[in-house]
Design an enzyme around this catalytic site. Structure first.
Site, short mmCIF file in Angstrom:
data_model
loop_
_atom_site.label_atom_id
_atom_site.label_comp_id
_atom_site.label_asym_id
_atom_site.label_seq_id
_atom_site.Cartn_x
_atom_site.Cartn_y
_atom_site.Cartn_z
CD1 TRP A 70 -19.15 -26.99 36.64
CD2 TRP A 70 -18.01 -28.39 35.40
NE1 TRP A 70 -18.31 -26.08 36.14
CE2 TRP A 70 -17.80 -27.00 35.08
CE3 TRP A 70 -17.45 -29.28 34.55
CZ2 TRP A 70 -17.04 -26.70 33.88
CZ3 TRP A 70 -16.89 -29.07 33.33
CH2 TRP A 70 -16.67 -27.69 33.11
CG MET A 71 -14.46 -26.26 40.80
SD MET A 71 -12.76 -26.91 41.65
CE MET A 71 -13.66 -27.10 43.26
CG ASN A 72 -16.99 -22.92 36.19
OD1 ASN A 72 -17.89 -23.59 36.16
ND2 ASN A 72 -17.24 -21.66 35.81
CG ASP A 73 -15.07 -19.10 36.99
OD1 ASP A 73 -14.59 -19.95 36.08
OD2 ASP A 73 -15.48 -18.04 36.64
CB SER B 263 -17.43 -15.78 39.07
OG SER B 263 -17.16 -16.95 38.81
CG ASP C 13 -17.06 -13.06 36.27
OD1 ASP C 13 -18.09 -13.70 36.59
OD2 ASP C 13 -16.44 -13.39 35.09
C1 FRU Z 1 -15.37 -17.80 33.78
C2 FRU Z 1 -16.85 -17.73 33.86
C3 FRU Z 1 -17.32 -16.44 34.32
C4 FRU Z 1 -18.68 -16.70 35.08
C5 FRU Z 1 -18.54 -18.11 34.99
C6 FRU Z 1 -19.73 -19.16 34.96
O1 FRU Z 1 -14.91 -19.09 33.62
O2 FRU Z 1 -17.47 -17.71 32.52
O3 FRU Z 1 -17.26 -15.24 33.50
O4 FRU Z 1 -19.03 -15.88 36.03
O5 FRU Z 1 -17.58 -18.59 34.62
O6 FRU Z 1 -19.81 -20.43 35.43
#
Ligand code: FRU
Length: 515
Positions: A36-39, A99, A168
């Site tokens: 999985w990847m997000n920010d 993040s 963040d």
């Molecule tokens: C944004 C977020 C950030 C947090 C991260 C957690 O997409 O909710 O605020 O640091 O994703 O994965």
């Protein structure tokens, strides 16, 4: 010293990432090594290369306890994976390494500033997640978390600030060598605010000011903030949660917000002048920028959105992708975004047509799923057409439709037929500049996405599609008639690494040594 958790993540990567076949990934959009990847995180230049970290859970294609994945590139198009950089292995980040950002220090080290999430149980038994900012310093592959972590915690919040939504951090170096960072927070009104901290060494920070506040106007908590000067203005980028729609500018749920204004560096006050969404498509969130050595301000974002990531194909061993890195500018009070120019080096065969479009038609050589195509529409004489319709990723049962109605200036993307089998949002509309039917669309197709850049970057729309790759048709149609110039290039990008070709990723030897 590599912790047990980080060692486990790196061993998992080495063992399983080779099973992720290159053809199962986008050709030029970064995906996680596995899982999985997000920010995007830590987007920075370090020792002459671009580093891009990402919110990462290697063990599953769903969000889990957050690690930082890591990739490196010389041109922002071809990426090489590096081993997992951070694991949630300390008491202050046992709930996840959320993040953050990165910078090259004057002594040649690479500093990561990230949000450590600590899980704790309150006296009433309620589970809480306390968020603080933490530092790790390394050499571009291995990072050591500092003993003095966390470097920012509840004690550094302004009155009313929440220690549970404090995340963040994005940092940068000032001309005088000192550092500034901006962090998202939830103030007493329950919405969002952006806090500025200052430091001489990027480790010891003091609170400076509240740069801007949501006041429950644009969503609630403001996530992933960024702040920088550009073309004589100052720009705040942030991703608000829980938005309500406003015309066609903002949509429900997780959105993006760009505030353009002026900044008084003496009093540290930001004055808003213009505001807009950053991207008008279906999948876009959590931007981060860097200042490239050649002066370009380059932005990346997660080409997904918490509200649209409900469908995960369990056979796919990765989930989440970054948008194409974009060069930013401010023109006439608007944020301008265009794909980084490095992409043009990957253009293959060129096809050009100048054609009057009325009923549905295809054009010789215009098809494909890895494409850089620019369509310029000119009304024929003064006869304004009613509707222009473009279908991409088209097969016998699939397509994604882009329509433009010059009379209302509404551009619409609809992926209802892209192959999704769940009832989440599939259509988004935006207002484009009214100009009597003239319109220019640059469209980037990668295997699993569509990015549209309107009128030389005045607006961008990003959307993922998981349509079978055999659906590679492109068709044109007009209700009325329009003169269309279509310039299309195939994009030919072979990723350099690749874990899937059996080449090892750049691991330090220490990974396999016993602790
Ligand atoms: C944004 C977020 C950030 C947090 C991260 C957690 O997409 O909710 O605020 O640091 O994703 O994965």
């Amino acid at each position: 010293m590599i912790s047990e958790k980080l060692r486990k993540a790196r061993e998992y990567e080495q063992q399983y990432a080779p099973y992720v076949l290159p053809e199962s990934r986008p050709a030029y959009h970064l995906t996680p090594m596995i899982g999985w990847m997000n920010d995007p995180n830590g987007f920075s230049c370090y020792k002459g290369e671009y580093h891009l970290f990402y919110q990462y859970y290697p063990y599953s294609v769903q969000w889990g306890s957050m690690h930082w994945g890591h990739a490196v590139s010389r041109d922002l198009i071809r990426w090489e994976y590096l081993p997992c950089a951070l694991a949630p292995d300390q008491p202050y980040d046992n709930g996840g390494c959320f993040s953050g950002s990165a910078i090259e220090l004057p002594d040649g080290q690479h500093l990561l500033l990230y949000t450590g999430v600590r899980c704790q149980t309150a006296e009433d038994g309620i589970r809480q997640e306390v968020q603080t900012q933490c530092v790790a310093i390394g050499d571009g592959i291995d990072y050591e978390k500092l003993d003095c972590n966390p470097v920012l915690d509840a004690a550094n919040l302004p009155e009313g600030g929440s220690p549970f939504d404090f995340r963040d951090p994005k940092l940068w170096r000032e001309e005088d060598g000192s550092y500034t960072c901006i962090v998202g927070n939830r103030p007493a009104d329950g919405s969002g605010s952006l806090l500025i901290y200052r430091s001489e060494d990027a480790i010891h920070w003091t609170f400076d000011t509240v740069l801007d506040e949501c006041h429950n106007e644009f969503g609630k908590m403001w996530e992933c903030p960024d702040f920088f000067p550009l073309d004589g203005k100052w720009v705040i980028l942030t991703s608000p949660q829980d938005m309500t729609p406003s015309g066609l500018e903002f949509h429900n749920g997780n959105g993006t917000l760009c505030l353009i204004g002026s900044y008084d560096e003496g009093t540290h006050t930001f004055q808003r002048e213009e505001l807009q969404s950053i991207d008008y498509g279906l999948d876009f969130y959590a931007t981060q920028t860097l200042l490239a050595p050649d002066g370009r301000r380059i932005m990346v974002a997660w080409m997904q959105n918490w509200d649209t990531c409900v469908v995960v194909n369990r056979e796919q061993r990765w989930y989440g992708q970054m948008c194409i890195p974009r060069e930013l500018a401010v023109r006439e009070g608007k944020l301008i975004q265009n794909p980084v120019r490095e992409l043009e080096a990957y253009r293959g065969r060129r096809v050009f047509h100048r054609v009057t479009v009325c009923q549905e038609m295809t054009l010789q050589g215009v098809y494909g799923r890895m494409v850089d195509m620019t369509i310029t529409l000119h009304p024929v004489e003064n006869d304004i057409y009613q509707l222009f319709k473009l279908k991409v990723a088209r097969g016998s049962q699939h397509d994604t439709t882009i329509t433009y109605k010059p009379r209302t200036s509404v551009l619409c993307i609809n992926r209802s037929n892209a192959g999704f089998r769940r009832d989440f949002v599939h259509e988004r509309k935006c207002l484009v500049r009214r100009q009597n039917g003239e319109l220019k669309l640059r469209i980037l197709l990668d295997r699993f996405s569509i990015e549209i850049f309107v009128n030389d970057g005045e607006q961008a729309l990003s959307t993922t599609i998981y349509t079978p790759l055999t659906a590679d048709g492109i068709s044109f149609e007009c209700f009325g008639q329009v003169l269309a110039e279509v310039e299309k290039y195939d994009l030919i990008v072979e990723q350099s690494d690749s874990t899937a070709t059996g080449e090892p990723v750049r691991f330090h030897q220490s990974v396999n040594e016993p602790q």
